[in-house]
Motif scaffolding. Structure first.
Motif, PDB file in Angstrom:
ATOM      1  N   LEU A 185       0.867  -1.178   0.000  1.00 28.00           N
ATOM      2  CA  LEU A 185       0.000   0.000   0.000  1.00 28.00           C
ATOM      3  C   LEU A 185       0.908   1.233   0.000  1.00 28.00           C
ATOM      4  CD1 LEU A 185      -2.714  -1.153   2.578  1.00 28.00           C
ATOM      5  CD2 LEU A 185      -2.932  -1.006   0.082  1.00 28.00           C
ATOM      6  N   PHE A 186       1.541   1.430  -1.165  1.00 28.33           N
ATOM      7  CA  PHE A 186       2.622   2.399  -1.223  1.00 28.33           C
ATOM      8  C   PHE A 186       2.142   3.835  -1.022  1.00 28.33           C
ATOM      9  CE2 PHE A 186       4.338  -1.079  -4.054  1.00 28.33           C
ATOM     10  CZ  PHE A 186       5.176  -1.596  -3.075  1.00 28.33           C
ATOM     11  N   ASP A 187       0.984   4.191  -1.590  1.00 25.42           N
ATOM     12  CA  ASP A 187       0.501   5.559  -1.424  1.00 25.42           C
ATOM     13  C   ASP A 187       0.240   5.869   0.047  1.00 25.42           C
ATOM     14  OD1 ASP A 187       0.693   5.960  -4.124  1.00 25.42           O
ATOM     15  OD2 ASP A 187      -1.436   5.577  -4.535  1.00 25.42           O
ATOM     16  N   GLU A 188      -0.373   4.906   0.748  1.00 27.88           N
ATOM     17  CA  GLU A 188      -0.630   5.118   2.174  1.00 27.88           C
ATOM     18  C   GLU A 188       0.676   5.160   2.973  1.00 27.88           C
ATOM     19  OE1 GLU A 188      -3.938   2.892   3.968  1.00 27.88           O
ATOM     20  OE2 GLU A 188      -4.333   2.118   1.949  1.00 27.88           O
ATOM     21  N   ALA A 189       1.640   4.318   2.565  1.00 23.59           N
ATOM     22  CA  ALA A 189       2.932   4.322   3.249  1.00 23.59           C
ATOM     23  C   ALA A 189       3.617   5.675   3.077  1.00 23.59           C
ATOM     24  CB  ALA A 189       3.823   3.205   2.707  1.00 23.59           C
ATOM     25  N   ILE A 190       3.566   6.208   1.841  1.00 19.07           N
ATOM     26  CA  ILE A 190       4.177   7.518   1.591  1.00 19.07           C
ATOM     27  C   ILE A 190       3.513   8.579   2.460  1.00 19.07           C
ATOM     28  CG2 ILE A 190       4.348   9.345  -0.149  1.00 19.07           C
ATOM     29  CD1 ILE A 190       4.858   7.112  -2.224  1.00 19.07           C
ATOM     30  N   ALA A 191       2.192   8.540   2.536  1.00 21.98           N
ATOM     31  CA  ALA A 191       1.480   9.526   3.347  1.00 21.98           C
ATOM     32  C   ALA A 191       1.871   9.421   4.822  1.00 21.98           C
ATOM     33  CB  ALA A 191      -0.023   9.331   3.172  1.00 21.98           C
ATOM     34  N   ALA A 192       2.018   8.187   5.307  1.00 23.73           N
ATOM     35  CA  ALA A 192       2.389   7.998   6.710  1.00 23.73           C
ATOM     36  C   ALA A 192       3.772   8.559   7.000  1.00 23.73           C
ATOM     37  CB  ALA A 192       2.332   6.514   7.067  1.00 23.73           C
ATOM     38  N   HIS A 193       4.736   8.267   6.118  1.00 20.85           N
ATOM     39  CA  HIS A 193       6.095   8.771   6.333  1.00 20.85           C
ATOM     40  C   HIS A 193       6.147  10.283   6.202  1.00 20.85           C
ATOM     41  CE1 HIS A 193       7.830   4.850   6.773  1.00 20.85           C
ATOM     42  NE2 HIS A 193       7.581   4.472   5.526  1.00 20.85           N
ATOM     43  N   GLN A 194       5.406  10.840   5.257  1.00 21.00           N
ATOM     44  CA  GLN A 194       5.385  12.297   5.104  1.00 21.00           C
ATOM     45  C   GLN A 194       4.782  12.960   6.341  1.00 21.00           C
ATOM     46  OE1 GLN A 194       3.300  12.496   1.294  1.00 21.00           O
ATOM     47  NE2 GLN A 194       5.156  13.261   0.292  1.00 21.00           N
ATOM     48  N   SER A 195       3.726  12.360   6.875  1.00 24.53           N
ATOM     49  CA  SER A 195       3.123  12.907   8.090  1.00 24.53           C
ATOM     50  C   SER A 195       4.097  12.835   9.261  1.00 24.53           C
ATOM     51  CB  SER A 195       1.844  12.146   8.432  1.00 24.53           C
ATOM     52  OG  SER A 195       0.859  12.323   7.437  1.00 24.53           O
ATOM     53  N   ALA A 196       4.803  11.707   9.376  1.00 23.89           N
ATOM     54  CA  ALA A 196       5.784  11.562  10.448  1.00 23.89           C
ATOM     55  C   ALA A 196       6.879  12.612  10.328  1.00 23.89           C
ATOM     56  CB  ALA A 196       6.387  10.156  10.418  1.00 23.89           C
ATOM     57  N   ALA A 197       7.360  12.835   9.094  1.00 20.33           N
ATOM     58  CA  ALA A 197       8.407  13.844   8.876  1.00 20.33           C
ATOM     59  C   ALA A 197       7.898  15.240   9.215  1.00 20.33           C
ATOM     60  CB  ALA A 197       8.897  13.782   7.431  1.00 20.33           C
ATOM     61  N   ALA A 198       6.635  15.522   8.849  1.00 16.34           N
ATOM     62  CA  ALA A 198       6.074  16.844   9.109  1.00 16.34           C
ATOM     63  C   ALA A 198       5.947  17.101  10.614  1.00 16.34           C
ATOM     64  CB  ALA A 198       4.716  16.978   8.428  1.00 16.34           C
ATOM     65  N   ILE A 199       5.510  16.089  11.346  1.00 20.36           N
ATOM     66  CA  ILE A 199       5.389  16.229  12.803  1.00 20.36           C
ATOM     67  C   ILE A 199       6.760  16.481  13.419  1.00 20.36           C
ATOM     68  CG2 ILE A 199       4.881  14.976  14.926  1.00 20.36           C
ATOM     69  CD1 ILE A 199       2.578  13.601  13.420  1.00 20.36           C
ATOM     70  N   ALA A 200       7.730  15.693  13.008  1.00 19.35           N
ATOM     71  CA  ALA A 200       9.081  15.861  13.554  1.00 19.35           C
ATOM     72  C   ALA A 200       9.627  17.243  13.220  1.00 19.35           C
ATOM     73  CB  ALA A 200      10.001  14.771  13.009  1.00 19.35           C
ATOM     74  N   ARG A 201       9.373  17.718  12.005  1.00 24.99           N
ATOM     75  CA  ARG A 201       9.853  19.040  11.596  1.00 24.99           C
ATOM     76  C   ARG A 201       9.210  20.126  12.447  1.00 24.99           C
ATOM     77  NH1 ARG A 201       8.287  18.684   6.653  1.00 24.99           N
ATOM     78  NH2 ARG A 201      10.032  17.324   6.082  1.00 24.99           N
ATOM     79  N   ARG A 202       7.896  19.983  12.716  1.00 30.34           N
ATOM     80  CA  ARG A 202       7.190  20.971  13.515  1.00 30.34           C
ATOM     81  C   ARG A 202       7.712  21.006  14.956  1.00 30.34           C
ATOM     82  NH1 ARG A 202       2.469  18.959  13.018  1.00 30.34           N
ATOM     83  NH2 ARG A 202       2.105  18.160  15.131  1.00 30.34           N
ATOM     84  N   LEU A 203       8.092  19.848  15.453  1.00 24.34           N
ATOM     85  CA  LEU A 203       8.582  19.760  16.834  1.00 24.34           C
ATOM     86  C   LEU A 203      10.065  20.095  16.954  1.00 24.34           C
ATOM     87  CD1 LEU A 203       6.846  16.436  17.933  1.00 24.34           C
ATOM     88  CD2 LEU A 203       6.200  18.764  18.593  1.00 24.34           C
ATOM     89  N   GLY A 204      10.742  20.281  15.830  1.00 22.81           N
ATOM     90  CA  GLY A 204      12.177  20.508  15.870  1.00 22.81           C
ATOM     91  C   GLY A 204      12.966  19.248  16.152  1.00 22.81           C
ATOM     92  N   ASP A 205      12.332  18.102  15.904  1.00 25.17           N
ATOM     93  CA  ASP A 205      12.976  16.804  16.150  1.00 25.17           C
ATOM     94  C   ASP A 205      13.727  16.408  14.885  1.00 25.17           C
ATOM     95  OD1 ASP A 205      13.715  14.230  16.700  1.00 25.17           O
ATOM     96  OD2 ASP A 205      11.691  13.457  16.984  1.00 25.17           O
ATOM     97  N   ARG A 206      14.991  16.816  14.804  1.00 27.05           N
ATOM     98  CA  ARG A 206      15.771  16.595  13.580  1.00 27.05           C
ATOM     99  C   ARG A 206      16.038  15.109  13.353  1.00 27.05           C
ATOM    100  NH1 ARG A 206      15.951  19.608   9.647  1.00 27.05           N
ATOM    101  NH2 ARG A 206      18.190  19.858   9.275  1.00 27.05           N
ATOM    102  N   ARG A 207      16.286  14.385  14.412  1.00 27.04           N
ATOM    103  CA  ARG A 207      16.544  12.961  14.229  1.00 27.04           C
ATOM    104  C   ARG A 207      15.277  12.253  13.728  1.00 27.04           C
ATOM    105  NH1 ARG A 207      18.785  11.626  18.869  1.00 27.04           N
ATOM    106  NH2 ARG A 207      20.916  11.417  18.121  1.00 27.04           N
ATOM    107  N   GLY A 208      14.143  12.595  14.297  1.00 26.68           N
ATOM    108  CA  GLY A 208      12.892  12.000  13.835  1.00 26.68           C
ATOM    109  C   GLY A 208      12.607  12.338  12.383  1.00 26.68           C
ATOM    110  N   GLU A 209      12.898  13.576  12.007  1.00 21.17           N
ATOM    111  CA  GLU A 209      12.697  13.976  10.612  1.00 21.17           C
ATOM    112  C   GLU A 209      13.609  13.182   9.682  1.00 21.17           C
ATOM    113  OE1 GLU A 209      13.015  17.996   7.801  1.00 21.17           O
ATOM    114  OE2 GLU A 209      13.443  18.117   9.956  1.00 21.17           O
ATOM    115  N   GLY A 210      14.875  13.033  10.066  1.00 20.36           N
ATOM    116  CA  GLY A 210      15.803  12.282   9.227  1.00 20.36           C
ATOM    117  C   GLY A 210      15.379  10.835   9.062  1.00 20.36           C
ATOM    118  N   THR A 211      14.898  10.215  10.151  1.00 17.92           N
ATOM    119  CA  THR A 211      14.454   8.832  10.091  1.00 17.92           C
ATOM    120  C   THR A 211      13.257   8.673   9.159  1.00 17.92           C
ATOM    121  OG1 THR A 211      15.216   8.444  12.347  1.00 17.92           O
ATOM    122  CG2 THR A 211      13.623   6.894  11.463  1.00 17.92           C
ATOM    123  N   ALA A 212      12.269   9.560   9.315  1.00 19.79           N
ATOM    124  CA  ALA A 212      11.075   9.473   8.471  1.00 19.79           C
ATOM    125  C   ALA A 212      11.417   9.695   7.002  1.00 19.79           C
ATOM    126  CB  ALA A 212      10.038  10.499   8.943  1.00 19.79           C
TER     127      ALA A 212
END
Length: 799
Positions: free
Chosen positions: A605-632
């Motif tokens: 389910l690649f489209d959903e997977a992409i959306a999940a990772h993008q959401s995770a990266a966006a949350i990490a970016r908003r929180l200033g969590d650079r490591r979380g952003e890099g992982t996502a």
């Protein structure tokens, strides 16, 4: 936890970076990664021999056999270039080997050099045991090879070692290597010389399965025991007592069990009392009550048991009379649960200043009641430890042993807390405490690992120390995961669950079950991991602890994914995400979404997977969590690869690597580079892929990530194969399979051997290919028969 993408076949199979919540106590966040140089150069071997033991006597027949093996003029045994001296601890194996080696030097038999190294095969910590590859590095240094000229991999060092031996053989300069304290054949077999002029002399407590001439030492014959006693008593001057009282001298030798260690202790006591008759010493030995279970099991001609315990009694009595403070420390030391103790820990145990304890420890070592396996650490022979422990129990009230143990436990827990703070801190952020940085914290944990693991196990069985067991286990969780110390991690987490259950603290029990589930995950015991996380989730649900339930649920999803129960895994992750969202825990929600993306990837389910990772990266970016952003982002790039959006994947992996580089996360940077190298290979940009993978390989070696090193070598070998650089490809693949095997990851080791066999076949080397593929088949069959159950693979989630 995050793991790099592997490449077992050309093109590779994607491995996602994934997060395990290490424990429910810490904030739910991306798994902490540690940046440090994990291993320095191996200790230098001695370029020559230690001094031969003073006062060596007897062993005439074994010494003759060893010298006959070393003598280049003797007939010898065709094809036998190694001799092994075996026997129990304290029986004199090393002494025999050194005396024979020195006599060989005097005869001028080894013009190419004589080298001695201690393989430390019986040290309790496997990490301290010297492998054949590390031994080759030590020998090469001793032979004059500079550090900068040493090859980077173990197999290359072994090859260079054999090359140097071959060169010295051509120059008619034979070499002798004395390898002391080998525990298994694998420590020395790769060191066997190929040229008949060289010799390898091994000592071990085991009879090793080597093509060797075996010399098995037992306790000394009566005459040689008397000779040793006489020589040891007369060190530094003459002593007529043995000639004047031969019967009593013989009785002393028998009462010491004719064991060299016990004879030397008794002789030292006699030297301190030159006027004491041997009859008095023999009577005291005969009347002493010892450790009944630790005698020889034999009787002398008078029907008395032959035991070494009596010598310890006399040494202890002398200590009591002359140094009561040392005797007190001697009785307390067995409270330390591990194999050795540091000065700081000994001072905490004794409740005494370090400067005082240092002198006491040094005195006990001079009296041969302690040994110093490494600088500033002290240990006891097993027999002496048991002996001291009995006296400690007898004096328990006088010394308040419970308080002494409590002081020691407080010390270990306090320092372990400080070390964990360094391991979990963001790179570049100053951390208060006793350590100067992560490297120093890791060095302390490495040195104390056996003590800390034993301390958790011991406390989990003591009704008054359950909380200590739980908290210390929690402090060790990240460290043991980083070191991939699977057996120790299982031991610690199992003990923690036991302590939590016995304590009746459901919250502690639930947190410990999460940690146990993650440890079971690491050793691929997925069904048990699932049960542990389900039980943890149920406990937290009953307690109304939503955060604990969410943490258990995300880890449960990771375990379910490994047994291909994808629908349940996705459901578990979505449950966890909802819990964290409801609790307003954005960091936890982002972590779960990243893991959800991995599970969605597995069911295509690649489209959903992409959306999940993008959401995770966006949350990490908003929180200033650079490591979380890099992982996502890195996981997002893996999905982009799979759907053929290669240019975007390359950009995303570059961004992830840049983020990790910016925050000083070397491990994360290496993983992102690894995945970047694989996508570059897929689009045919092989030279760029090789460059990037070699950057990753350098990082793995710098931080001591051997599992990552093996994965990168595998991907590098695949890329080199596709460019038809078969020699380099085979070297990389062979080294990869070797490391996986050494780490206990037999699944990847077998796949690596298969990949190597296919590469050899393609390179036009069918005979070698057949041999390698047969080896892979045999190992695979052994795993199917359960032969690998005791060898946990060093693999993480997302395989």
């Amino acid at each position: 936890m995050r793991e790099r993408m592997t490449d077992d076949e050309a093109g590779g199979d994607t491995t996602h970076n994934e997060i395990h919540e290490g424990t429910y106590y810490a904030p739910v966040t991306l798994a902490h990664t540690v940046t440090m140089r994990m291993s320095g150069p191996a200790p230098r071997a001695l370029a020559g021999l230690p001094a031969a033991p003073a006062g060596f006597v007897g062993r005439t027949a074994p010494l003759r056999d060893v010298l006959a093996f070393l003598d280049p003029r003797g007939p010898g045994e065709p094809g036998v270039l190694v001799s092994a001296v075996a026997g129990m601890a304290g029986v004199g194996k090393t002494a025999l080997a050194l005396v024979a080696a020195h006599q060989a030097v005097e005869q001028g038999w080894f013009g190419g050099g004589v080298f001695f190294l201690d393989l430390r095969g019986y040290t309790p910590d496997p990490a301290e045991r010297v492998s054949a590859a590390a031994a080759a590095g030590q020998l090469l240094r001793a032979m004059g090879i500079r550090d900068g000229d040493l090859p980077p991999t173990g197999s290359e060092r072994l090859a260079l070692y054999q090359s140097v031996l071959a060169d010295r053989a051509r120059q008619e300069s034979p070499v002798l290597v004395v390898a002391d304290n080998a525990a298994v054949s694998g420590q020395v077999e790769p060191l066997l010389p190929a040229q008949p002029c060289h010799r390898l002399l091994v000592t071990s407590r085991h009879s090793l399965t080597l093509p060797a001439r075996l010399i098995d030492l037992t306790v000394l014959p009566e005459a040689e025991a008397l000779d040793l006693l006489r020589t040891a008593v007369c060190v530094g001057g003459r002593d007529q007592r043995l000639e004047a009282e031969p019967e009593h001298a013989a009785a002393i030798a028998e009462l010491c069990g004719r064991l060299p260690l016990a004879l030397r202790i008794t002789a030292a006591l006699l030297r301190t009392e030159p006027g004491r008759p041997l009859a008095d010493m023999a009577a005291e030995l005969s009347d002493a009550r010892g450790l009944d279970a630790l005698d020889s099991g034999d009787l002398d001609q008078h029907g008395r048991r032959i035991a070494v315990r009596t010598a310890f009694d006399l040494s202890y009595q002398h200590l009591l009379e002359s140094q009561p403070d040392q005797a007190r420390l001697f009785r307390l030391l067995p409270l330390n649960p591990g194999p050795d103790i540091s000065l700081e820990a000994a001072a905490a145990l004794a409740g005494t200043p370090e400067r005082v304890v240092r002198k006491q420890l040094a005195a006990l070592a001079r009296a041969h009641l302690l040994t110093t396996p490494t600088y500033a650490r002290w240990s006891m022979h097993d027999l002496i430890r048991l002996y001291a422990g009995e006296h400690g129990h007898a004096q328990a009230a006088a010394h308040d042993r419970d308080r002494a143990l409590e002081r020691l436990q407080r010390h270990y827990l306090s320092v372990a807390r400080d070390a964990r703070v360094h391991l979990t801190a963001l790179p570049g952020r100053p951390v208060p405490g006793r350590f100067t940085g992560r490297d120093a914290a890791m060095a302390w944990l490495d040195a104390e690992r056996a003590n800390l693991v034993a301390a958790v196990t011991f406390a989990a069985g003591d009704s008054g120390r359950y909380e200590f067991a739980i908290e210390l286990a929690y402090c060790l969780n990240e460290y043991l995961e980083w070191r991939r110390a699977f057996n120790d991690r299982l031991t610690v987490t199992t003990a923690s669950v036991t302590a939590g259950t016995q304590l009746g603290d459901r919250r502690h029990e639930g947190g410990s079950l999460i940690n146990l589930g993650n440890a079971l995950f690491e050793v691929r015991r997925f069904d048990e991991a699932i049960t542990a996380h389900q039980n943890a989730a149920a406990i937290f649900r009953r307690l109304g602890d939503r955060r604990g339930e969410g943490t258990a649920s995300v880890n449960l999803g990771n375990a379910l994914r490994q047994v291909r129960r994808f629908d349940e895994a996705i459901a578990a992750h979505r449950t966890a995400a909802a819990i964290f969202r409801e609790a307003g825990d954005s960091r936890g929600e982002g972590m779960v979404l990243d893991n959800l993306g991995v599970a969605l990837f597995e069911v295509r389910l690649f489209d959903e997977a992409i959306a999940a990772h993008q959401s995770a990266a966006a949350i990490a970016r908003r929180l200033g969590d650079r490591r979380g952003e890099g992982t996502a982002l890195d996981n997002f790039g893996n999905v982009l690869q799979q759907v053929g959006r290669f240019d975007e994947a390359i950009t995303v992996h570059h961004s992830a690597a840049a983020i990790f580089r910016e925050i000083g996360d070397r491990r994360g940077e290496g993983m992102a580079l690894h995945n970047l190298g694989n996508v570059l290979q897929q689009v045919g940009r092989f030279d760029e892929a090789i460059t990037v993978l070699r950057q990753d390989l350098r990082i793995c070696r710098e931080i001591g990530d051997r599992h990552g090193e093996a994965q990168t070598l595998n991907s590098l070998g695949s890329t080199l194969r596709r460019t038809r650089r078969f020699e380099e490809a085979c070297t990389a693949l062979r080294d990869s399979a070797t490391i996986f095997h050494e780490l206990g990851d037999q699944h990847r080791a077998v796949r690596g051997l298969t990949h190597l066999g296919d590469t050899l076949k393609e390179a036009g080397r069918p005979a070698e290919a057949t041999a390698v593929l047969a080896k892979a088949k045999d190992r695979s069959a052994a795993m199917a028969d359960g032969g690998s159950r005791e060898e946990p693979p060093a693999s993480g989630p997302g395989e």
